[in-house]
Design a protein around this motif. Structure first.
Motif, PDB file in Angstrom:
ATOM      1  N   UNK A 150      26.799  -0.113   6.414  1.00 43.83           N
ATOM      2  CA  UNK A 150      25.850  -1.305   6.042  1.00 43.83           C
ATOM      3  C   UNK A 150      26.657  -2.237   5.285  1.00 43.83           C
ATOM      4  N   UNK A 151      27.913  -2.404   5.239  1.00 42.79           N
ATOM      5  CA  UNK A 151      28.648  -3.420   4.620  1.00 42.79           C
ATOM      6  C   UNK A 151      28.017  -4.747   5.199  1.00 42.79           C
ATOM      7  N   UNK A 152      27.651  -5.691   4.280  1.00 43.47           N
ATOM      8  CA  UNK A 152      27.153  -6.961   4.598  1.00 43.47           C
ATOM      9  C   UNK A 152      25.582  -7.103   4.740  1.00 43.47           C
ATOM     10  N   UNK A 153      25.002  -5.969   5.333  1.00 42.30           N
ATOM     11  CA  UNK A 153      23.593  -5.979   5.562  1.00 42.30           C
ATOM     12  C   UNK A 153      22.801  -5.528   4.501  1.00 42.30           C
TER      13      UNK A 153
ATOM     14  N   UNK B 150      24.915   6.360   1.093  1.00 44.27           N
ATOM     15  CA  UNK B 150      24.712   6.021   2.395  1.00 44.27           C
ATOM     16  C   UNK B 150      23.636   6.761   3.137  1.00 44.27           C
ATOM     17  N   UNK B 151      24.077   7.980   3.112  1.00 40.85           N
ATOM     18  CA  UNK B 151      23.226   8.919   3.986  1.00 40.85           C
ATOM     19  C   UNK B 151      21.591   8.651   3.653  1.00 40.85           C
ATOM     20  N   UNK B 152      21.118   8.541   2.526  1.00 42.22           N
ATOM     21  CA  UNK B 152      20.003   8.125   2.102  1.00 42.22           C
ATOM     22  C   UNK B 152      19.440   6.983   2.854  1.00 42.22           C
ATOM     23  N   UNK B 153      20.069   5.810   2.941  1.00 40.35           N
ATOM     24  CA  UNK B 153      19.646   4.680   3.636  1.00 40.35           C
ATOM     25  C   UNK B 153      19.629   5.090   5.227  1.00 40.35           C
ATOM     26  N   UNK B 154      20.542   5.767   5.861  1.00 45.03           N
ATOM     27  CA  UNK B 154      20.409   6.334   7.342  1.00 45.03           C
ATOM     28  C   UNK B 154      19.091   7.030   7.283  1.00 45.03           C
TER      29      UNK B 154
END
Length: 465
Positions: A274-277, A330-334
């Motif tokens: 999610x870099x940049x998002x 990151x996995x939580x965002x996914x």
């Protein structure tokens, strides 16, 4: 091309003006002087009409990348210019290669040029073209010799410990053309030693702010202080250019540390999805990738260490300017996106269908912006505004012009979203690697805004493309 003679054909004439320094203004080659003489030349010829004035201020004749020169060549290609006039050949070019390349374009689109102070130039004959080319060779040589003279002057200044620019490292100031230590020098030196001890730029910048009230960005601290050899008193070939702030050994240690950090960063293999998002909803800045370190212990006493990719607000971590503290894996965002994005798609599509699909014609607005740019140039030529005001305002108007399409299409297009819903994107997503996942999300989402609520809970706002 023949020198323009009086004829029945009405020629659209462009006046090109270039000034590279105040020295030319002192020699009577100022902007106003070039403009007035160009317009007078047109008025003296009944078969000529002013097409536009093209101005490049503070630009070397050896450079091809000039704002208004580029605009002029584009107008030539569009068939809007028949003749280009300027005062002297060196206003046009001082590079033979650039001249020959541009001359090819002019001949292709049937555009001529005239140096009004040098009417003996004639590009319609082989002898005339050879004469112009030879003149350009001497003009280029003179410009290059001028650059060598400037380099010699700078070399002499450095030898005598004199500054050659007004930009100085933090902790120094200029007095009588020489660098001396400023009142901030003890604070800067202490912070450099702090960095040497802890090897953390974030920590050093925070230490400088909290201890001395001096605010610097990470990049500025790195380039202006840590990477600047002047803090050792050296500059170029002068070993005693200015007062020393740290030893040569300490400076070498700093460069080694910085190089190691750079190599670690450049060799990083993990591609954050999610870099940049991700955007912090508290301060509006982008959130950056980081790691969460975790330790677990087995029953047999074996200690296991884990590293999880995560994201955090850099404004909080580096500067404490944001209240959005903590890291999110990151996995939580996914997990959130895969669970909720279908609902978000439905909402987005329903919202789209309620909006007007009428296209908007922006051509009139774009013409208004072009007229504003033209009036802005007139204000500068008449010395009603400064060069800085002219450049800043023009850049803003040109940015608006560039971003505005002739026709704005209907709002959004959910076709991509609908097709992904129909193909079962969740099952497809599980087979993607991180690079593909990143491309996937970037193809449908503009940004994801994260707001910290109570505890570790985050509130998500998804903005689709």
């Amino acid at each position: 091309m023949k020198r323009v003679q009086e004829s029945e054909k009405l020629l659209r004439v462009a006046v090109y003006i270039r000034v590279s320094s105040d020295e030319q203004a002192e020699r009577g080659d100022s902007i106003r002087d070039q403009k007035e003489r160009g317009i007078k030349y047109i008025e003296e010829h009944k078969n000529m009409i002013l097409q536009d004035v093209y101005l490049d201020d503070g630009v070397s004749g050896q450079k091809l990348d000039r704002d208004d020169f580029t605009r002029l060549i584009n107008h030539v290609k569009e068939g809007l210019v028949d003749l280009i006039i300027f005062t002297k050949l060196d206003r046009w070019f001082r590079s033979l290669r650039h001249y020959l390349n541009t001359q090819t374009i002019l001949e292709k689109y049937n555009a001529a040029w005239t140096a009004i102070d040098q009417p003996f130039f004639d590009t319609s004959t082989p002898y005339g073209r050879a004469f112009v080319a030879q003149s350009m060779t001497w003009a280029e040589l003179e410009a290059q010799n001028g650059g060598l003279r400037v380099a010699d002057v700078f070399r002499t200044k450095v030898t005598h410990g004199e500054v050659i620019t007004g930009k100085v490292p933090r902790g120094y100031e200029i007095i009588d053309k020489h660098l001396v230590l400023s009142e901030e020098a003890p604070a800067i030196r202490d912070t450099i030693l702090y960095f040497l001890k802890h090897q953390s730029m974030n920590g050093a910048v925070q230490y400088l702010k909290e201890t001395y009230g001096i605010v610097m960005t990470l990049q500025n601290f790195k380039q202006s202080v840590l990477r600047n050899e002047k803090i050792t008193g050296h500059y170029r070939e002068n070993e005693a250019y200015c007062p020393r702030m740290i030893s040569d050994e300490a400076f070498l240690d700093i460069q080694r540390i910085l190089d190691q950090k750079s190599n670690i960063k450049s060799s990083q293999k993990y591609p954050y999805i999610f870099t940049g998002l991700l955007v912090c909803d508290e301060c509006g800045h982008k959130m950056g990738g980081c790691q969460i370190n975790a330790v677990s212990k087995r029953k047999d006493g074996t200690v296991l260490r884990y590293k999880y990719p995560a994201y955090e607000c850099k404004q909080h971590r580096s500067y404490r300017k944001c209240s959005n503290r903590g890291k999110i894996r990151e996995v939580r965002i996914e997990e959130y996106l895969l669970k909720n994005v279908g609902k978000q798609f439905d909402s987005f599509i329903a919202d789209f269908e309620t909006k007007s699909r009428d296209a908007v014609d922006n051509r009139m607005k774009k013409n208004q912006l072009r007229r504003k740019i033209s009036r802005l140039k007139d204000l500068y030529l008449n010395e009603a505004i400064s060069l800085e005001e002219y450049k800043n305002d023009r850049a803003g108007l040109e940015a608006q012009l560039e971003q505005l399409p002739d026709i704005t299409p209907p709002v959004g297009n959910p076709g991509t979203l609908i097709s992904m819903q129909n193909t079962g994107f969740e099952s497809m997503y599980l087979h993607l690697d991180n690079q593909q996942k990143r491309l996937f999300w970037r193809s449908v989402i503009k940004e994801i805004r994260l707001k910290r609520c109570s505890g570790s809970h985050r509130e998500y706002t998804i903005i689709f493309l």
